[in-house]
Scaffold this motif. Structure first.
Motif, PDB file in Angstrom:
ATOM      1  N   VAL A  90       0.838  -1.199   0.000  1.00 30.47           N
ATOM      2  CA  VAL A  90       0.000   0.000   0.000  1.00 30.47           C
ATOM      3  C   VAL A  90       0.878   1.255   0.000  1.00 30.47           C
ATOM      4  CG1 VAL A  90      -1.623   1.338   1.407  1.00 30.47           C
ATOM      5  CG2 VAL A  90      -2.009  -1.092   1.032  1.00 30.47           C
ATOM      6  N   LEU A  91       1.952   1.236   0.766  1.00 29.02           N
ATOM      7  CA  LEU A  91       2.877   2.371   0.777  1.00 29.02           C
ATOM      8  C   LEU A  91       3.481   2.584  -0.605  1.00 29.02           C
ATOM      9  CD1 LEU A  91       4.498   4.572   2.231  1.00 29.02           C
ATOM     10  CD2 LEU A  91       6.197   2.816   2.764  1.00 29.02           C
ATOM     11  N   TRP A  92       3.900   1.513  -1.273  1.00 25.52           N
ATOM     12  CA  TRP A  92       4.475   1.648  -2.599  1.00 25.52           C
ATOM     13  C   TRP A  92       3.435   2.160  -3.587  1.00 25.52           C
ATOM     14  CZ3 TRP A  92       3.775   0.000  -7.561  1.00 25.52           C
ATOM     15  CH2 TRP A  92       4.800   0.312  -8.443  1.00 25.52           C
ATOM     16  N   ALA A  93       2.204   1.669  -3.499  1.00 22.42           N
ATOM     17  CA  ALA A  93       1.145   2.138  -4.391  1.00 22.42           C
ATOM     18  C   ALA A  93       0.874   3.621  -4.171  1.00 22.42           C
ATOM     19  CB  ALA A  93      -0.126   1.327  -4.167  1.00 22.42           C
ATOM     20  N   PHE A  94       0.891   4.067  -2.926  1.00 27.14           N
ATOM     21  CA  PHE A  94       0.699   5.485  -2.623  1.00 27.14           C
ATOM     22  C   PHE A  94       1.843   6.319  -3.203  1.00 27.14           C
ATOM     23  CE2 PHE A  94       1.403   9.112   0.276  1.00 27.14           C
ATOM     24  CZ  PHE A  94       0.216   9.802   0.035  1.00 27.14           C
ATOM     25  N   LEU A  95       3.085   5.858  -3.035  1.00 24.31           N
ATOM     26  CA  LEU A  95       4.224   6.563  -3.610  1.00 24.31           C
ATOM     27  C   LEU A  95       4.139   6.614  -5.133  1.00 24.31           C
ATOM     28  CD1 LEU A  95       7.157   5.178  -1.434  1.00 24.31           C
ATOM     29  CD2 LEU A  95       6.240   7.492  -1.401  1.00 24.31           C
TER      30      LEU A  95
END
Length: 96
Positions: free
Chosen positions: A72-77
């Motif tokens: 989820v963090l990577w998708a947000f970035l």
């Protein structure tokens, strides 16, 4: 030691990003897209590495949501990169 390496990777990625932002007028869109994509890769590697090495391995192994949260963090970035950062570097970049 690994936290220092990932911190340096983040600093280098940010420095390269600001440098690329400064020379964006003299470069082609293809170069800007490819180089900003590589810089994004370095930045996300640094952020993920820093977070991963900040957690206790015993705790990280027991957290079943850890891979999901990192995804989820990577998708947000990636969302921030595609919809906010990339249009700054390439104003005529169209997504469709």
């Amino acid at each position: 030691m690994s936290k220092r390496v990932y911190s340096i990777l983040i600093i280098v990625a940010l420095g390269l990003g600001f440098y690329l932002y400064g020379i964006r007028e003299t470069q082609t869109n293809v170069f800007l897209i490819i180089s900003s994509g590589l810089i994004f890769t370095f930045l996300s590697m640094g952020i993920h590495g820093l977070i991963a090495h900040s957690l206790n391995p015993k705790v990280k192994g027991g957290i079943i949501l850890y891979p999901l949260l990192m995804g989820v963090l990577w998708a947000f970035l990636f969302f921030l990169f595609v919809f906010f950062i990339l249009p700054i570097f390439c104003p005529d970049f169209m997504l469709g």
